[in-house]
Design an enzyme around this catalytic site. Structure first.
Site, PDB file in Angstrom:
ATOM      1  N   ASP A  46     -10.713 -17.890  -6.001  1.00  0.00           N
ATOM      2  CA  ASP A  46     -12.001 -18.102  -5.327  1.00  0.00           C
ATOM      3  C   ASP A  46     -12.269 -16.961  -4.352  1.00  0.00           C
ATOM      4  O   ASP A  46     -13.329 -16.900  -3.734  1.00  0.00           O
ATOM      5  CB  ASP A  46     -12.093 -19.484  -4.675  1.00  0.00           C
ATOM      6  CG  ASP A  46     -11.040 -19.711  -3.617  1.00  0.00           C
ATOM      7  OD1 ASP A  46     -10.145 -18.862  -3.452  1.00  0.00           O
ATOM      8  OD2 ASP A  46     -11.101 -20.762  -2.933  1.00  0.00           O
ATOM      9  N   SER A  47     -11.320 -16.004  -4.273  1.00  0.00           N
ATOM     10  CA  SER A  47     -11.592 -14.747  -3.562  1.00  0.00           C
ATOM     11  C   SER A  47     -12.779 -14.033  -4.198  1.00  0.00           C
ATOM     12  O   SER A  47     -13.317 -13.098  -3.617  1.00  0.00           O
ATOM     13  CB  SER A  47     -10.357 -13.838  -3.580  1.00  0.00           C
ATOM     14  OG  SER A  47      -9.899 -13.628  -4.896  1.00  0.00           O
ATOM     15  N   ASP A  85      -8.547 -21.089  -9.530  1.00  0.00           N
ATOM     16  CA  ASP A  85      -8.581 -21.729  -8.216  1.00  0.00           C
ATOM     17  C   ASP A  85      -9.534 -22.910  -8.222  1.00  0.00           C
ATOM     18  O   ASP A  85     -10.657 -22.804  -8.729  1.00  0.00           O
ATOM     19  CB  ASP A  85      -9.094 -20.728  -7.169  1.00  0.00           C
ATOM     20  CG  ASP A  85      -7.978 -20.189  -6.304  1.00  0.00           C
ATOM     21  OD1 ASP A  85      -6.940 -20.863  -6.162  1.00  0.00           O
ATOM     22  OD2 ASP A  85      -8.150 -19.079  -5.770  1.00  0.00           O
ATOM     23  N   LYS A 115      -5.001 -23.911  -9.414  1.00  0.00           N
ATOM     24  CA  LYS A 115      -4.291 -23.685  -8.157  1.00  0.00           C
ATOM     25  C   LYS A 115      -5.060 -24.382  -7.052  1.00  0.00           C
ATOM     26  O   LYS A 115      -6.295 -24.343  -7.043  1.00  0.00           O
ATOM     27  CB  LYS A 115      -4.168 -22.187  -7.850  1.00  0.00           C
ATOM     28  CG  LYS A 115      -3.550 -21.899  -6.478  1.00  0.00           C
ATOM     29  CD  LYS A 115      -3.125 -20.461  -6.319  1.00  0.00           C
ATOM     30  CE  LYS A 115      -4.210 -19.515  -5.912  1.00  0.00           C
ATOM     31  NZ  LYS A 115      -4.927 -19.846  -4.649  1.00  0.00           N
ATOM     32  N   GLU A 117      -4.917 -25.381  -2.620  1.00  0.00           N
ATOM     33  CA  GLU A 117      -4.320 -24.996  -1.342  1.00  0.00           C
ATOM     34  C   GLU A 117      -3.863 -26.221  -0.548  1.00  0.00           C
ATOM     35  O   GLU A 117      -4.556 -27.234  -0.521  1.00  0.00           O
ATOM     36  CB  GLU A 117      -5.349 -24.219  -0.504  1.00  0.00           C
ATOM     37  CG  GLU A 117      -5.808 -22.924  -1.159  1.00  0.00           C
ATOM     38  CD  GLU A 117      -6.816 -22.151  -0.298  1.00  0.00           C
ATOM     39  OE1 GLU A 117      -7.113 -22.571   0.843  1.00  0.00           O
ATOM     40  OE2 GLU A 117      -7.295 -21.119  -0.792  1.00  0.00           O
ATOM     41  N   GLU A 184       1.324 -17.235   1.066  1.00  0.00           N
ATOM     42  CA  GLU A 184       0.470 -16.141   1.571  1.00  0.00           C
ATOM     43  C   GLU A 184       0.682 -15.884   3.058  1.00  0.00           C
ATOM     44  O   GLU A 184       0.707 -16.818   3.871  1.00  0.00           O
ATOM     45  CB  GLU A 184      -1.006 -16.498   1.308  1.00  0.00           C
ATOM     46  CG  GLU A 184      -1.955 -15.409   1.804  1.00  0.00           C
ATOM     47  CD  GLU A 184      -3.378 -15.508   1.279  1.00  0.00           C
ATOM     48  OE1 GLU A 184      -3.673 -16.407   0.461  1.00  0.00           O
ATOM     49  OE2 GLU A 184      -4.205 -14.675   1.692  1.00  0.00           O
TER      50      GLU A 184
HETATM   51  O1  KIV Z   1      -8.350 -16.504  -4.291  1.00  0.00           O
HETATM   52  C1  KIV Z   1      -7.397 -15.721  -4.375  1.00  0.00           C
HETATM   53  O2  KIV Z   1      -7.537 -14.555  -4.757  1.00  0.00           O
HETATM   54  C2  KIV Z   1      -6.084 -16.199  -3.978  1.00  0.00           C
HETATM   55  C3  KIV Z   1      -5.019 -15.163  -3.798  1.00  0.00           C
HETATM   56  C4  KIV Z   1      -5.185 -14.560  -2.454  1.00  0.00           C
HETATM   57  C5  KIV Z   1      -3.663 -15.709  -3.995  1.00  0.00           C
HETATM   58  O3  KIV Z   1      -5.893 -17.350  -3.776  1.00  0.00           O
END
Ligand code: KIV
Length: 269
Positions: A46-47, A85, A115, A117, A184
């Site tokens: 989600d970056s 994500d 993934k 968090e 992280e």
């Molecule tokens: O969203 C992302 O790119 C991430 C990485 C920083 C691991 O979660």
């Protein structure tokens, strides 16, 4: 093409002490190029909120945006394991909703794992997803979706109590069924402790060299960032500069009449 990377492959790599390479990808070309470069896993992070959509952080990213980008990455990255994500507020409330949202990322986004968090507070959800046949990667330490609660992007797990809490969170995620955990922005010594405490891979970003693998944001490693990169980032290319220079050259040649040249023109027959 070498063999398809699966969850079992990553777990075998941990057992054999082989470093796991993961990188983010956001669309068809980045998915395909990362895959051709031979990474083990691509993360549709989600970056993408910051890196391709121009938001200040990951919080505005929606599930529909994630699905759209995941499907494009999936068309390019066939060999690497594809992880998606789950965006902000799509898995921390109702568990059935988390299940539905993760299901859409797998079914419509063609990713092979999700993934999410958090530690203790998401362990029950992780368990439900895994029971439903959806592989889950955890993410602890600096969790960007909690950026306001954490008061900014700062190193996590400094001090005994905070470090212990992160190791315990990692172990709880493993017990809940995660197949790997991203760690992280923690001190290198804590990255090492987490990797040692787990049977599943601990994949670090800003967590030192002793994790079982590394993940980086693709635009950071390519040098396409619009500000100073975080200290843990190494720019392995200057792609931002290369793009700007190529477009400047194109603009100059069009203005000077140097492009298109005769070899770029079609004949009448
Ligand atoms: O969203 C992302 O790119 C991430 C990485 C920083 C691991 O979660």
């Amino acid at each position: 093409m070498s063999a398809k990377v699966r969850i079992a492959t990553l777990q075998e790599m941990k057992r054999e002490g082989k470093k796991i390479v993961m990188v983010t990808a956001y669309d068809y070309p980045t998915g395909r190029l990362a895959d051709e470069a031979g990474v083990d896993a691509v993360l549709v992070g989600d970056s993408l909120g910051n890196t391709v959509l121009g938001y200040d952080d990951t919080i505005p990213v929606t599930l529909d945006q994630m699905i759209y980008h995941c499907a494009a990455v999936a068309r390019g990255a066939k060999r690497a394991l594809r992880v998606a994500d789950m965006p902000f507020m799509t898995y921390k409330g109702d568990r059935n909703e988390a299940l539905r949202n993760a299901g859409r990322l797998i079914q419509k986004g063609h990713c092979e794992a999700v993934k999410l968090e958090g530690g203790h507070e998401v362990a029950g959800t992780v368990h439900s997803l895994v029971q439903a046949g959806i592989p889950v990667m955890g993410h602890i330490g600096l969790t960007p979706q909690s950026i306001h609660a954490l008061s900014g992007y700062r190193v996590q797990g400094r001090g005994n109590q905070a470090a212990e809490h992160i190791v315990e969170s990692a172990c709880e995620l493993e017990r809940a069924g995660c197949f790997a955990v991203v760690v992280e922005l923690v001190p290198g010594e804590l990255g090492r402790r987490v990797a040692k405490a787990l049977h599943i891979p601990a994949i670090g970003i800003g967590a030192g060299a002793q994790c079982d693998g590394q993940v980086l944001v693709l635009t950071d490693l390519l040098g396409i960032s619009f500000g100073p990169p975080p200290r843990f980032v190494k720019e392995f290319g200057q792609v931002g500069r290369a793009i700007r220079e190529a477009v400047e050259t194109y603009s100059r040649e069009v203005r000077e009449g140097a492009y298109p040249a005769p070899e770029h023109e079609f004949d009448t027959e």
